[in-house]
Design a protein around this motif. Structure first.
Motif, PDB file in Angstrom:
ATOM      1  N   THR A  65       0.838  -1.199   0.000  1.00  0.00           N
ATOM      2  CA  THR A  65       0.000   0.000   0.000  1.00  0.00           C
ATOM      3  C   THR A  65       0.875   1.251   0.000  1.00  0.00           C
ATOM      4  O   THR A  65       0.633   2.195  -0.770  1.00  0.00           O
ATOM      5  CB  THR A  65      -0.939  -0.001   1.225  1.00  0.00           C
ATOM      6  OG1 THR A  65      -1.749  -1.182   1.173  1.00  0.00           O
ATOM      7  CG2 THR A  65      -1.814   1.233   1.268  1.00  0.00           C
ATOM      8  N   LYS A 106       3.506  -8.461  -4.922  1.00  0.00           N
ATOM      9  CA  LYS A 106       2.223  -9.181  -4.998  1.00  0.00           C
ATOM     10  C   LYS A 106       2.445 -10.620  -5.447  1.00  0.00           C
ATOM     11  O   LYS A 106       1.833 -11.549  -4.910  1.00  0.00           O
ATOM     12  CB  LYS A 106       1.256  -8.445  -5.938  1.00  0.00           C
ATOM     13  CG  LYS A 106      -0.165  -8.903  -5.792  1.00  0.00           C
ATOM     14  CD  LYS A 106      -0.700  -8.500  -4.434  1.00  0.00           C
ATOM     15  CE  LYS A 106      -2.051  -9.110  -4.190  1.00  0.00           C
ATOM     16  NZ  LYS A 106      -2.362  -9.174  -2.776  1.00  0.00           N
ATOM     17  N   THR A 133      -7.732  -9.304  -6.822  1.00  0.00           N
ATOM     18  CA  THR A 133      -6.384  -8.745  -6.710  1.00  0.00           C
ATOM     19  C   THR A 133      -5.606  -8.937  -8.012  1.00  0.00           C
ATOM     20  O   THR A 133      -4.766  -8.099  -8.352  1.00  0.00           O
ATOM     21  CB  THR A 133      -5.610  -9.343  -5.519  1.00  0.00           C
ATOM     22  OG1 THR A 133      -5.480 -10.758  -5.693  1.00  0.00           O
ATOM     23  CG2 THR A 133      -6.302  -9.018  -4.205  1.00  0.00           C
ATOM     24  N   HIS A 136      -6.705  -6.188 -10.353  1.00  0.00           N
ATOM     25  CA  HIS A 136      -6.027  -4.963  -9.921  1.00  0.00           C
ATOM     26  C   HIS A 136      -4.554  -5.003 -10.329  1.00  0.00           C
ATOM     27  O   HIS A 136      -4.009  -4.019 -10.839  1.00  0.00           O
ATOM     28  CB  HIS A 136      -6.167  -4.791  -8.406  1.00  0.00           C
ATOM     29  CG  HIS A 136      -5.504  -3.559  -7.886  1.00  0.00           C
ATOM     30  ND1 HIS A 136      -4.219  -3.580  -7.404  1.00  0.00           N
ATOM     31  CD2 HIS A 136      -5.937  -2.275  -7.810  1.00  0.00           C
ATOM     32  CE1 HIS A 136      -3.896  -2.349  -7.027  1.00  0.00           C
ATOM     33  NE2 HIS A 136      -4.923  -1.541  -7.265  1.00  0.00           N
ATOM     34  N   TRP A 173      -7.398   0.122  -4.579  1.00  0.00           N
ATOM     35  CA  TRP A 173      -6.588  -0.638  -3.624  1.00  0.00           C
ATOM     36  C   TRP A 173      -6.895  -0.209  -2.187  1.00  0.00           C
ATOM     37  O   TRP A 173      -6.947  -1.053  -1.282  1.00  0.00           O
ATOM     38  CB  TRP A 173      -5.090  -0.491  -3.911  1.00  0.00           C
ATOM     39  CG  TRP A 173      -4.272  -1.259  -2.926  1.00  0.00           C
ATOM     40  CD1 TRP A 173      -3.593  -0.776  -1.861  1.00  0.00           C
ATOM     41  CD2 TRP A 173      -4.105  -2.680  -2.890  1.00  0.00           C
ATOM     42  NE1 TRP A 173      -3.000  -1.799  -1.165  1.00  0.00           N
ATOM     43  CE2 TRP A 173      -3.295  -2.983  -1.782  1.00  0.00           C
ATOM     44  CE3 TRP A 173      -4.553  -3.729  -3.695  1.00  0.00           C
ATOM     45  CZ2 TRP A 173      -2.928  -4.274  -1.450  1.00  0.00           C
ATOM     46  CZ3 TRP A 173      -4.180  -5.019  -3.361  1.00  0.00           C
ATOM     47  CH2 TRP A 173      -3.380  -5.286  -2.254  1.00  0.00           C
TER      48      TRP A 173
END
Length: 183
Positions: A65, A106, A133, A136, A173
């Protein structure tokens, strides 16, 4: 003192392009539907979803993040009025590099979670988790690649458009992170 009206080029340079906002809305709608489905399933299967979340790495996601927000900050620096072409290039390349760091982290996180994804107890959770995810992640990788391309020949309209999309990716996110990892 009267101000001159914005020309068509000025309006599109500041993110006023209708197609850009249609894209933004469609992205938000697509992620909204996916996250809505995730919420419904988490209400229908609270035990398995709660147990599956214990196998996620909130620390990696939390660090990711910060990486994604730092990348958004660099994209914003590239889009600011008055930035020289060299400042734009550097900021775009740093934004892209941080985007690719997000992708790498990730994938590392996915590698730690794949062992649990095959468990029937967690199947519904991980199917939705990897779909949301992963969708994304594809956006992050694609736009980071576009940052590299635009950095070769920075034009303000392209930078504003990509930065706007990048901030949408950030916002998505920021909703996904607490919902998936802690919700």
């Amino acid at each position: 003192m009267t101000m001159a009206p914005l020309s068509q080029d000025d309006a599109s340079d500041e993110g006023g392009d209708l197609l850009l906002w249609v894209l933004v809305f469609s992205e938000l709608a697509a992620f909204g539907i996916l996250l809505g489905g995730f919420l419904v399933m988490s209400v229908l299967h609270p035990e398995s979803f709660g147990a599956a979340k214990l196998h996620l790495s909130a620390r990696i996601a939390g660090f990711n993040t910060v990486v994604l927000l730092a990348s958004g900050w660099q994209a914003a620096l590239a889009a600011r009025a008055g930035a020289s072409a060299m400042q734009q290039r550097i900021a775009l390349l740093v934004a892209a590099a941080l985007g690719f760091v997000f992708v790498g982290l990730k994938f590392f996180e996915y590698s730690t979670e794949l062992t649990y994804a095959g468990d029937d107890t967690f199947a519904a959770f991980f199917e939705l988790y990897f779909m949301i995810t992963g969708f994304h992640l594809a956006h992050v990788a694609f736009v980071a690649g576009l940052f590299v391309l635009v950095a070769r020949r920075p034009e303000r309209s392209n930078i504003v458009m990509l930065t706007t999309i990048w901030h949408v990716i950030d916002i998505v996110w920021l909703v996904m992170f607490p919902l998936i990892y802690f919700g």
